[in-house]
Structures are given as C-alpha cells and as structure tokens.
Design an enzyme around this catalytic site. Structure first.
Site, short mmCIF file in Angstrom:
data_model
loop_
_atom_site.label_atom_id
_atom_site.label_comp_id
_atom_site.label_asym_id
_atom_site.label_seq_id
_atom_site.Cartn_x
_atom_site.Cartn_y
_atom_site.Cartn_z
CB ALA A 142 -0.98 -0.03 1.16
CB CYS A 143 0.52 4.51 1.72
SG CYS A 143 -1.10 5.00 1.08
CB SER A 144 4.61 1.37 3.55
OG SER A 144 4.00 2.10 4.59
CB SER A 180 3.91 3.79 -2.66
OG SER A 180 3.86 3.79 -4.08
#
Length: 372
Positions: free
Chosen positions: A155-157, A333
């Site tokens: 995901a965003c990481s 990300s």
C-alpha cells in the site's frame, strides 16, 4: 558489505489537473441527482441525503488544493464519477508500465546510467493493474534492463519497502543497479462518490536508482539505514480482488474501493510512525537535531505537521518538512518520493534526512540518508 546509495530520482506527472472547485461542482451535481432520485426515502427517514462538499472543507480536512489524474472527464461526470481509461491490447504497453518508464528515464538520466546497466526492477505500488505477468517484468523489457524484476504491494509504504529490498540486495552484492518505481493510479481505486474521501487521491509515478555508492557518477545520497514495520488493521481496506467473482460480488459495492476509518487511522498511525522514526534514529546514533529534512508520506497536512513536531521536538522550520500534497494530493507510495525528488537538490554534503512512508497494513518504512 557494499554501501548502497540513491543516485537518481524521477517523477512522471499526468497532464490533467482537477482543482477542488471543479471536483466540488461534479460531486454536488451527483449528490443532487441521488437525493432527487431518493426523495421519498429521504423524507421518510429511510435514507440519509448525500451531503454537499466544498473547497473549504477539502482544504481544512487535508491541505489538498488540486490533484493530477490520468483521466479528468470520467471523474467529473456526475453520472460516472470514476476515470475512463482506454482498454489496451496485450501487445501494447500497459498504462502503469508507460507511466513507470517516464519516471525511470528521468531517474536514470540523473544517475548517469543507461537502462542496460540495470539488473533489478521493483514495481512497488498500492495496486497493480493485473495479477500477471508482473508489471515490473514488462517495465524491465520496455527499458531494456537485464537481471530480474518483481511487483511489490505494501500500500502507501510500498516505496520505502521497495527501497529496503533493493538496498539489501545491493549491500549483499546480488545486484549492481536497481530501480524502484512507483506508478500509482489512485484515481481508479478511490470512491469519488463518498464526500469523506472523494478529494484524497491523485495519480503519479516516481522512481529511484539504487546502486553501490562507490559506483555513483555524481552527487548522491548514502543510505545509512532502512527499517520497515507492519501491524494488522482493517481501518484502511479495499476488498476488491480476484476472488470477487467466486463470491458473487460483481455488483457496484462500496467496499470494493478505498475505505478508511479516518479518525482511528489518525489516532493509531501517528504514534506508530513517530516512534518508528525516533527508534530508527536512535539505533543509528543519529540525533533529531542532526536532520535537515523530513520527506514524509503525503496523506494529510495535519498528520505530517504532527509527525514533524514529534520527531524534531519542535515545530519544523519552513523547508524542513516539505509538503507537496497541496498540488498532488495523496499519491500513496509515491508521495514521499515526490517530496524527496523535488526538495533535495539544495542538500549539501553531510546533510541528513529521512524518507518515511506509512499507511494501510498498518505499515511504515523509513530510510536514513546523507548527501554525499
């Protein structure tokens, strides 16, 4: 062990911009239509009316003023409210790969490298447009790289997790020149019909080149340490997936797009991220006062202000914690890498900084770097 470094970065930005005012006009037209179609149910109390949005609400809630998207017309059509992207044949480059190649080309140019020297491509993003073949392998083929490639999703990481994976392989000597690319078409998994989140995301692609510091051809950033952590939570979730058909869930369902419990995320993620960064700094022997810059995940200005103040022990000075979400919105990300790419040229040898991303999972990743 070989010392890894970031030697180049690049950003692909779509041509289409949606301002808050444009977005609000489309959303409110959609709300009016739904409310009119369900007037009787609303009057009887069986259904709540869809509330209007406003540009002031969006800025106060997030700090976002506009966003770049791959398609504007579909998002702003009150009868559609999601992008319209042309179907491509299997012989054409996929849209994610096409975005990625643009960002990679810029990153390689900054690093002074040719794509033929690349022996690892990691396509790290919150969603990939197909299950297989891996988009990363397609990108590898399109740029003419060697070695191997694979997709990654945290995901965003995803970007910082990808950087850790690439840096570890450079450290071990198993690869000599790696690309971590983050093509994010967030507009495709955002629910544009939900007032609480319809403004959050935008589209972009970013890329970084990672190689042994000894091979760097110019100014670069030494990677002193990487750290990743995860902790399961349902507070950011998307239930779409390949099993959807098996469950007879092909209808238009709210849980098949981005969903979040924003208040819980804010309450639970901020302490986790702040503690993660501070612990990483301590273990590396870095004091917070030695940092010149924080390149944080670009989800929400209030969140970043909180983290910056917690890590530095004071309110960040202008430029110490650059925000780009006012222009790009949340790009999952890619956000921290946009900030890094656009706000790192002024760093001087010896200047230190932290790239940090965080999001669904929960997940958090940090990269400690120093200008060399």
């Amino acid at each position: 062990m070989i010392q890894p470094a970031i030697t180049g970065s690049g950003v692909f930005t779509p041509e289409n911009i949606i301002t808050n005012d444009e977005l609000v006009v489309a959303f409110n037209a959609y709300a009016d239509r739904i409310n009119a179609e369900n007037a009787d149910a609303i009057a009887s109390g069986e259904m709540e009316p869809v509330p209007h949005s406003s540009a002031d609400f969006i800025v106060s809630a997030s700090g976002i003023e506009q966003r770049f998207v791959m398609d504007k017309a579909g998002v702003l059509d009150p009868n559609r409210m999601f992008p319209h992207l042309r179907a491509r044949s299997d012989e054409e480059p996929s849209i994610m790969a096409e975005m990625a190649v643009d960002a990679i080309t810029k990153a390689l140019a900054q690093a002074g490298r040719d794509a033929s020297e690349v022996d690892l491509v990691i396509c790290a993003a919150s969603n990939h447009e197909r299950a297989y073949p891996a988009v990363a392998v397609e990108i590898q083929s399109l740029i003419g790289a060697g070695g191997f490639a694979f997709d990654m999703n945290v995901a965003c990481s995803s970007a910082t997790f990808g950087i850790q994976a690439a840096a570890d392989m450079v450290r071990s000597g198993s690869v000599k020149c790696a690309i971590v690319v983050n093509p994010e078409i967030c507009s495709a998994h955002l629910e544009w019909r939900d007032r609480d989140c319809h403004f959050i995301f935008g589209d972009v692609a970013t890329a970084v080149v990672i190689e042994p510091q000894a091979n760097a051809k110019g100014a670069h950033f030494t990677i002193h340490g990487t750290r990743c952590a995860t902790e399961f939570s349902n507070n950011i979730r998307n239930n779409n997936g390949f099993l959807r058909r098996t469950r007879d869930q092909m209808e238009d369902r709210r849980d098949m797009q981005f969903m979040q419990n924003g208040r819980k995320v804010f309450k639970e993620v901020l302490p986790m991220v702040s503690a993660h960064i501070l612990g990483h700094l301590e273990d590396e022997g870095w004091g917070a006062d030695s940092l010149r810059r924080l390149w944080l995940h670009q989800a929400n200005k209030t969140m970043n202000d909180f983290i910056g103040k917690k890590v530095l022990g004071r309110t960040p000075e202008p430029g110490e914690q650059p925000n780009i979400l006012q222009d790009y919105a949340n790009t999952s990300s890619a956000g921290s890498i946009i900030a890094f790419s656009k706000y790192s040229d002024d760093m001087q040898p010896g200047d230190r900084g932290v790239i940090c991303s965080f999001g669904a999972g929960y997940s958090v990743g940090s990269v400690l770097i120093e200008r060399a």
